[in-house]
Every structure is written in structure tokens, then in C-alpha cells.
Motif scaffolding. Structure first.
Motif, PDB file in Angstrom:
ATOM      1  N   ALA A 266       0.826  -1.237   0.038  1.00  0.00           N
ATOM      2  CA  ALA A 266       0.030   0.012  -0.049  1.00  0.00           C
ATOM      3  C   ALA A 266       0.741   1.280   0.250  1.00  0.00           C
ATOM      4  CB  ALA A 266      -0.718  -0.168   1.175  1.00  0.00           C
ATOM      5  N   ALA A 267       2.173   1.141  -0.057  1.00  0.00           N
ATOM      6  CA  ALA A 267       2.779   2.380  -0.205  1.00  0.00           C
ATOM      7  C   ALA A 267       3.243   3.103  -1.654  1.00  0.00           C
ATOM      8  CB  ALA A 267       4.349   1.811   0.102  1.00  0.00           C
ATOM      9  N   THR A 268       3.318   4.308  -1.743  1.00  0.00           N
ATOM     10  CA  THR A 268       3.591   4.839  -3.186  1.00  0.00           C
ATOM     11  C   THR A 268       5.085   5.345  -3.242  1.00  0.00           C
ATOM     12  OG1 THR A 268       1.169   5.344  -3.000  1.00  0.00           O
ATOM     13  CG2 THR A 268       2.757   6.518  -4.655  1.00  0.00           C
ATOM     14  N   PHE A 269       5.450   5.009  -4.301  1.00  0.00           N
ATOM     15  CA  PHE A 269       6.842   5.619  -4.547  1.00  0.00           C
ATOM     16  C   PHE A 269       6.865   6.313  -5.957  1.00  0.00           C
ATOM     17  CE2 PHE A 269       7.364   1.271  -6.227  1.00  0.00           C
ATOM     18  CZ  PHE A 269       8.027   1.485  -7.386  1.00  0.00           C
ATOM     19  N   TYR A 270       7.876   7.140  -6.376  1.00  0.00           N
ATOM     20  CA  TYR A 270       7.901   7.950  -7.689  1.00  0.00           C
ATOM     21  C   TYR A 270       9.056   7.522  -8.433  1.00  0.00           C
ATOM     22  CZ  TYR A 270       4.093  10.222  -4.991  1.00  0.00           C
ATOM     23  OH  TYR A 270       3.018  10.412  -4.180  1.00  0.00           O
ATOM     24  N   LEU A 271       8.725   7.549  -9.721  1.00  0.00           N
ATOM     25  CA  LEU A 271       9.891   6.892 -10.600  1.00  0.00           C
ATOM     26  C   LEU A 271      10.379   8.026 -11.518  1.00  0.00           C
ATOM     27  CD1 LEU A 271      11.160   4.296 -10.655  1.00  0.00           C
ATOM     28  CD2 LEU A 271       9.782   3.649 -12.458  1.00  0.00           C
ATOM     29  N   THR A 272      11.417   8.481 -11.597  1.00  0.00           N
ATOM     30  CA  THR A 272      11.826   9.500 -13.084  1.00  0.00           C
ATOM     31  C   THR A 272      12.856   8.766 -13.714  1.00  0.00           C
ATOM     32  OG1 THR A 272      13.635  10.161 -11.509  1.00  0.00           O
ATOM     33  CG2 THR A 272      11.663  11.387 -11.366  1.00  0.00           C
ATOM     34  N   LEU A 273      12.833   8.924 -14.982  1.00  0.00           N
ATOM     35  CA  LEU A 273      13.644   8.387 -15.868  1.00  0.00           C
ATOM     36  C   LEU A 273      14.601   9.262 -16.669  1.00  0.00           C
ATOM     37  CD1 LEU A 273      11.174   5.728 -17.734  1.00  0.00           C
ATOM     38  CD2 LEU A 273      12.408   5.393 -15.316  1.00  0.00           C
ATOM     39  N   ALA A 274      15.776   8.835 -16.878  1.00  0.00           N
ATOM     40  CA  ALA A 274      16.775   9.663 -17.509  1.00  0.00           C
ATOM     41  C   ALA A 274      17.449   9.020 -18.484  1.00  0.00           C
ATOM     42  CB  ALA A 274      17.763  10.289 -16.351  1.00  0.00           C
ATOM     43  N   LYS A 275      18.054   9.786 -19.767  1.00  0.00           N
ATOM     44  CA  LYS A 275      18.909   9.282 -20.569  1.00  0.00           C
ATOM     45  C   LYS A 275      20.258   9.145 -19.997  1.00  0.00           C
ATOM     46  CE  LYS A 275      16.001  10.616 -24.656  1.00  0.00           C
ATOM     47  NZ  LYS A 275      16.156  11.431 -26.082  1.00  0.00           N
ATOM     48  N   ALA A 276      20.864   8.110 -20.184  1.00  0.00           N
ATOM     49  CA  ALA A 276      22.468   8.291 -19.671  1.00  0.00           C
ATOM     50  C   ALA A 276      23.061   7.349 -20.557  1.00  0.00           C
ATOM     51  CB  ALA A 276      22.246   7.391 -18.340  1.00  0.00           C
ATOM     52  N   THR A 277      24.494   7.654 -20.332  1.00  0.00           N
ATOM     53  CA  THR A 277      25.710   6.837 -20.997  1.00  0.00           C
ATOM     54  C   THR A 277      26.361   6.066 -20.062  1.00  0.00           C
ATOM     55  OG1 THR A 277      25.722   8.795 -22.128  1.00  0.00           O
ATOM     56  CG2 THR A 277      27.399   6.994 -22.802  1.00  0.00           C
ATOM     57  N   ARG A 278      26.630   4.582 -20.618  1.00  0.00           N
ATOM     58  CA  ARG A 278      26.977   3.594 -19.512  1.00  0.00           C
ATOM     59  C   ARG A 278      28.626   3.400 -20.032  1.00  0.00           C
ATOM     60  NH1 ARG A 278      24.560  -0.012 -21.210  1.00  0.00           N
ATOM     61  NH2 ARG A 278      26.394  -1.220 -22.667  1.00  0.00           N
ATOM     62  N   PHE A 279      29.526   3.834 -18.922  1.00  0.00           N
ATOM     63  CA  PHE A 279      30.896   3.580 -19.166  1.00  0.00           C
ATOM     64  C   PHE A 279      31.662   2.608 -18.313  1.00  0.00           C
ATOM     65  CE2 PHE A 279      30.039   7.796 -21.287  1.00  0.00           C
ATOM     66  CZ  PHE A 279      30.703   7.714 -22.350  1.00  0.00           C
ATOM     67  N   ALA A 357       7.275  12.899 -12.094  1.00  0.00           N
ATOM     68  CA  ALA A 357       7.700  11.381 -12.075  1.00  0.00           C
ATOM     69  C   ALA A 357       6.431  10.608 -12.386  1.00  0.00           C
ATOM     70  CB  ALA A 357       8.235  11.179 -10.519  1.00  0.00           C
ATOM     71  N   PHE A 358       6.627   9.311 -12.485  1.00  0.00           N
ATOM     72  CA  PHE A 358       5.427   8.407 -12.339  1.00  0.00           C
ATOM     73  C   PHE A 358       5.316   7.923 -11.045  1.00  0.00           C
ATOM     74  CE2 PHE A 358       7.871   7.848 -16.277  1.00  0.00           C
ATOM     75  CZ  PHE A 358       6.872   8.040 -17.396  1.00  0.00           C
ATOM     76  N   PRO A 359       3.994   8.275 -10.463  1.00  0.00           N
ATOM     77  CA  PRO A 359       3.676   7.686  -9.282  1.00  0.00           C
ATOM     78  C   PRO A 359       3.061   6.110  -9.431  1.00  0.00           C
ATOM     79  CG  PRO A 359       2.246   9.293  -9.984  1.00  0.00           C
ATOM     80  CD  PRO A 359       2.949   9.065 -11.186  1.00  0.00           C
ATOM     81  N   VAL A 360       3.873   5.306  -8.604  1.00  0.00           N
ATOM     82  CA  VAL A 360       3.535   3.922  -8.589  1.00  0.00           C
ATOM     83  C   VAL A 360       3.005   3.532  -7.122  1.00  0.00           C
ATOM     84  CG1 VAL A 360       4.633   1.769  -8.827  1.00  0.00           C
ATOM     85  CG2 VAL A 360       5.476   3.591 -10.059  1.00  0.00           C
ATOM     86  N   ALA A 361       1.877   2.880  -7.220  1.00  0.00           N
ATOM     87  CA  ALA A 361       1.053   2.307  -5.814  1.00  0.00           C
ATOM     88  C   ALA A 361       1.278   1.053  -5.796  1.00  0.00           C
ATOM     89  CB  ALA A 361      -0.326   3.006  -5.911  1.00  0.00           C
ATOM     90  N   ALA A 362       1.879   0.549  -4.700  1.00  0.00           N
ATOM     91  CA  ALA A 362       1.847  -0.786  -4.470  1.00  0.00           C
ATOM     92  C   ALA A 362       0.642  -1.567  -3.763  1.00  0.00           C
ATOM     93  CB  ALA A 362       2.865  -1.313  -3.401  1.00  0.00           C
ATOM     94  N   PRO A 363       0.097  -2.834  -4.086  1.00  0.00           N
ATOM     95  CA  PRO A 363      -1.219  -3.261  -3.764  1.00  0.00           C
ATOM     96  C   PRO A 363      -1.024  -3.649  -2.319  1.00  0.00           C
ATOM     97  CG  PRO A 363       0.242  -4.852  -4.889  1.00  0.00           C
ATOM     98  CD  PRO A 363       0.711  -3.645  -5.059  1.00  0.00           C
TER      99      PRO A 363
END
Length: 417
Positions: A266-279, A357-363
Motif C-alpha cells: 500500500a505504499a507509493t513511490f515515484y519513478l523518474t527516468l533519464a537518458k544516460a551513457t554507460r561507461f 515523475a511516475f507515481p507507482v502504488a503498491a497493492p
């Protein structure tokens, strides 16, 4: 006693100050504008380092400068004083690979072009006459914008004055006048062209090279360097930051698709996405910070800009259908009371945005569940694990097992005795 100590400190202060001045020496360093996969960084390579690391795929601009160099023990790094001395060394840059000549490069002016501003990256180098013309055009565009802005502001002020005069005339019985609105303010351009500087154009395939500055056919002492060019292709990635509601200012990085996200029911967290480069750290740090200590084999993600995705899909095990997650603009409010928690809600009209961000609610429920967050284009995927809270009675029972075992052994001994 205090006055005596203060006087002693004042007397000793001028004598101690010169001890902080480091020893300087004249040296030849490499001054460069290097491409880091998205933007151009200004770096220098001190005289005690004989290797330069570059990324392939874009031009880099190198120059050799005679300057004042000094070592600072507190940071354990070498610094240069370009303001005191910066003497560009002319010549021809000779580039070799395995003893064979690859190119001889003449020095020419260069400038950096950022079509959408430096903050948005995607820079490129302009060379020669193109650099000079591009910077001159950029300056003219800036002057034109300033002129148009002043004219539009004056027209707006005049419009307001005419409105006031018309209102006063109407109050005196005059007929209303139609006053045309002023022209809109001009839109500023993000396009940026930096001031031209002198440099040598270097754009090489991945591999190891040797370069040196040549004057009259002879290498200039102090300009010999090894160059390692790293392949920059295929390193793009989409990474995430998990923002818990209770500590939204300290997001948790989730860089790898194998990294699972754990959340309470029943907790909610927020997800942000970013473009990145892996090195590999040893391939990136020497490019942007030549004196940094890199750990070979350690992966690092360099965040560039927010992702273009505005919708994700969420599917839970044991639950039918798929949920759509939409990118939202959010406002963060501090809750009342001694807990100093936070509450995240949607932005209302006229409010500033604290989080996108994207809100994500857990059941809810006491059973562990799993979910999968995916992007429509397949570039992003994360597994979410709902972890139920520990049962207090079960924890108490487990904690009492050693005590119960000891009591049972003691009772058995008594019965035998």
C-alpha cells in the motif's frame, strides 16, 4: 593573557601566509575541449601525465600551452595558472600509430555550436572560417534580439499609457477608443556558439596513438603524448531514480535492469527516468578528469537529460490487466507534526512543480507480490517486489526459541537427577 595571545597571532599570521603559496614552475600542458558523449568539457592534462584519453565519434580540440604549473598537497592534484601565463605553442600536430604516420594537423580556430543550448548537449565543433562566421552570426543574433526586446517593451509601456489615457477620457464622457495591442515579446533562442579559440582538430578511430607538436620538422620538447581513443558507440542506456515519498530529496538510483525495486504494501513511490551513457570508469573519468583515480572494471552511468517517455505499463502477478502509469507534475508538501514527513500530490493551477515523475502504488495485503514496470518501446524494464511487514508475534516466537530450548534442557536435567 588573552591580549598577549591575540597579539602573538597577529604577528605570526603574515609569516605563515607565504607558506601556503605553492612552488610554481613553467611547464607545457595540454589544454583541450573534449567530447564526453553529450557535451564538450574543458580540461587540461598536466605535464606529469603522458597519456590523453578521448572518445571516438566526435571532434576534440587540443592545444599545447606553456603556463605556470603547481602542485597542491591538500587536493593531491596539479593546477595551472592560465591567467598569469598562457602561451599557445604553434606548430604542426603529428599523429602516429604503430610508428606509421596517421595525420599532420595544422592549428586553426574552432568554436562549439550548441543548437539547443549547452544544457541540452548535442554540441559540435566548428572549424576555421565556419567557426569565425558562426560566432559573428551568433553575436549579431544576440544584438538583434536585444534590440527587438527593447522595442517590444517600449511598445508595451506605450500601450499601457494609452489604456490609462483612454480610461480617463471615458470617465470624462469621451467615446471609447480601440487601441491595438502591442506586438508580443520576441522568443529568445537557445542556440549558442562559443568564442573561437585556437586548437588542433583530432578525430580518430578507437585505438592507441602517439602525437607530438612539430616545428620545422623537429618535435617540440614536452609535447609528446600517448592518446587512447575509446569507442563511444552503443553506450546509451535508460536509468531510473526511485523517489520515496518520505524522503523525496534523496532519490535512490536504479541503473541496471537487473536491479529490483522493493516496496511496502500500500505504499507509493515515484519513478523518474533519464537518458544516460554507460561507461567503464577507466574509459570515462580520464576523459573529463585526467588526474582522477579510476577503477578499471567498475561500471558508471552518466545521466544526460530526462527521458522522453511519458507513459509506462505496470503489471502485478495475480491481478488481471495492466495499469497505465502517466508522467505527472507533482507538488510536495511537508506534513504537520513532529514527524516532518511529506505528502506528494498533483500540481494545482498556478503552483510550482517540485517533481515530475511516475507515481507507482503498491497493492495492499500481507502476501508478497511481484510486478513489472515496462516502457512501450522496450527500452526500460524493472521488477517491483512488495515486501510485507514482519509479523511481531512470529518475531517474538523466533526470539524466544533459544530461551525455550535452554529451559527444556534444564528441566530434562532435573528430571534425570
Amino acid at each position: 593573557m588573552r591580549l598577549a595571545l591575540a597579539a602573538l597571532f597577529i604577528l605570526l599570521a603574515p609569516a605563515a601566509a607565504p607558506a601556503l603559496e605553492p612552488d610554481r614552475r613553467e611547464a607545457i600542458v595540454v589544454s583541450a575541449r573534449v567530447w564526453d558523449g553529450d557535451q564538450y568539457k574543458e580540461i587540461f592534462v598536466p605535464s606529469n601525465l603522458d597519456k590523453v584519453v578521448l572518445l571516438s565519434g566526435q571532434d576534440s580540440a587540443l592545444s599545447f600551452v606553456r603556463t605556470q604549473e603547481y602542485y597542491w598537497p591538500l587536493s593531491r592534484q596539479v593546477y595551472v595558472d592560465f591567467e598569469r601565463q598562457r602561451d599557445e605553442i604553434p606548430g604542426v600536430l603529428r599523429i602516429e600509430r604503430d610508428g606509421a604516420l596517421v595525420a599532420e594537423v595544422q592549428q586553426e580556430p574552432f568554436a562549439i555550436l550548441y543548437p539547443e543550448g549547452a544544457i541540452n548537449g548535442n554540441g559540435s565543433l566548428l572549424w576555421g572560417a565556419e567557426a569565425l562566421d558562426g560566432f559573428a552570426r551568433h553575436q549579431q543574433d544576440e544584438r538583434d534580439f536585444a534590440r527587438d526586446l527593447v522595442a517590444a517593451q517600449r511598445a508595451g509601456t506605450e500601450y499601457e499609457h494609452r489604456l490609462l489615457e483612454s480610461g480617463a477620457a471615458r470617465a470624462g464622457g469621451a467615446k471609447p477608443k480601440v487601441i491595438p495591442p502591442p506586438p508580443p515579446l520576441p522568443e529568445p533562442s537557445l542556440r549558442l556558439v562559443t568564442r573561437p579559440a585556437a586548437g588542433y582538430r583530432v578525430n580518430l578511430d578507437p585505438g592507441l596513438y602517439h602525437l607530438a607538436l612539430v616545428q620545422d620538422g623537429r618535435p617540440v620538447p614536452g609535447t609528446s603524448r600517448q592518446v587512447r581513443v575509446v569507442d563511444a558507440q552503443g553506450r546509451e542506456a535508460l536509468v531510473a531514480d526511485v523517489v520515496p515519498e518520505e524522503r523525496w530529496t534523496r532519490p535512490l538510483a536504479s541503473n541496471s535492469p537487473a536491479a529490483r525495486l522493493f516496496v511496502r504494501p500500500a505504499a507509493t513511490f515515484y519513478l523518474t527516468l533519464a537518458k544516460a551513457t554507460r561507461f567503464d570508469q577507466a574509459d570515462y573519468l580520464p576523459v573529463v578528469s585526467p588526474q582522477a583515480e579510476a577503477a578499471p572494471g567498475r561500471t558508471m552511468w552518466v545521466r544526460r537529460k530526462p527521458s522522453d517517455l511519458d507513459r509506462l505499463a505496470l503489471r502485478w502477478t495475480g491481478m488481471p490487466g495492466t495499469l497505465d502509469l502517466e508522467l505527472q507534475q507533482l507538488k510536495v508538501e511537508q506534513t504537520d507534526g513532529s514527524g516532518f514527513g511529506y505528502r506528494v500530490r498533483a500540481v494545482r493551477g498556478g503552483e510550482g512543480v517540485d517533481l515530475t515523475a511516475f507515481p507507482v502504488a503498491a497493492p495492499s495485503g500481507r502476501m508478497a507480490q511481484r510486478g513489472w514496470i515496462t516502457g512501450a518501446d522496450g527500452t526500460f524494464a524493472r521488477e517491483v517486489v512488495v515486501v510485507p511487514p514482519r509479523r511481531a508475534e512470529l518475531g517474538l516466537f523466533i526470539g524466544l526459541i533459544p530461551l525455550l530450548g535452554f529451559a527444556a534442557c534444564a528441566a530434562r536435567r532435573r528430571l534425570r537427577g
